[in-house]
Design a protein around this motif. Structure first.
Motif, short mmCIF file in Angstrom:
data_model
loop_
_atom_site.label_atom_id
_atom_site.label_comp_id
_atom_site.label_asym_id
_atom_site.label_seq_id
_atom_site.Cartn_x
_atom_site.Cartn_y
_atom_site.Cartn_z
N ASN A 1 2.13 1.87 -10.56
CA ASN A 1 2.99 0.86 -9.88
C ASN A 1 4.19 0.51 -10.75
N TYR B 1 0.81 -1.21 -0.06
CA TYR B 1 0.16 -0.06 0.07
C TYR B 1 0.91 1.16 0.05
N SER C 1 -5.21 -0.28 -3.99
CA SER C 1 -5.42 -0.85 -5.36
C SER C 1 -6.69 0.15 -5.81
N THR C 2 -6.77 0.29 -7.32
CA THR C 2 -7.69 1.30 -7.83
C THR C 2 -9.12 1.12 -7.35
#
Length: 120
Positions: free
Chosen positions: A73, A33, A53-54
């Motif tokens: 990323n 994260y 994450s998205t």
């Protein structure tokens, strides 16, 4: 050795915008994260936004609708787009990341902080 390097802070007028960046480097296996915290003078450090994450993003209520966190990323970089800035957003902003090193050791890392000042 893992490092987080922040950039993008500065002085902006109320209603203005700033974009913070935080790049992670070193012996990285994976980044679990990335997030942003802030600490104003005389106050405790508080969460601003965090992205796993998205589809897994959380914001502090005070910044919802004004700030947007995103992550690249490929570049191990997290961004914080800050719009409609208010004087109460003035603080030192810190990047934080949960990183698993190439040696498979997981730890939390902090950046050095970048000053954001919102003032006319």
């Amino acid at each position: 050795q893992v490092q987080l390097v922040e950039s993008g802070g500065g002085l902006v007028q109320p209603g203005g915008s700033l974009r913070l960046s935080c790049a992670a480097s070193g012996s990285i296996f994976s980044i679990n994260y990335m997030g942003w915290y802030r600490q104003a003078p005389g106050k405790e450090r508080e969460l601003v936004a965090i992205i796993v994450s998205t589809t897994n993003i959380n914001y502090a209520n005070s910044v919802k609708g004004r700030f947007t966190i995103s992550r690249d990323n490929a570049k191990n970089t997290v961004y914080l787009q800050m719009n409609s800035l208010k004087p109460e957003d003035t603080a030192v902003y810190y990047c934080k990341a949960g990183i698993t090193s190439s040696g498979r050791y997981s730890a939390q890392h902090w950046g050095q902080g970048t000053q954001v000042t919102v003032s006319s």
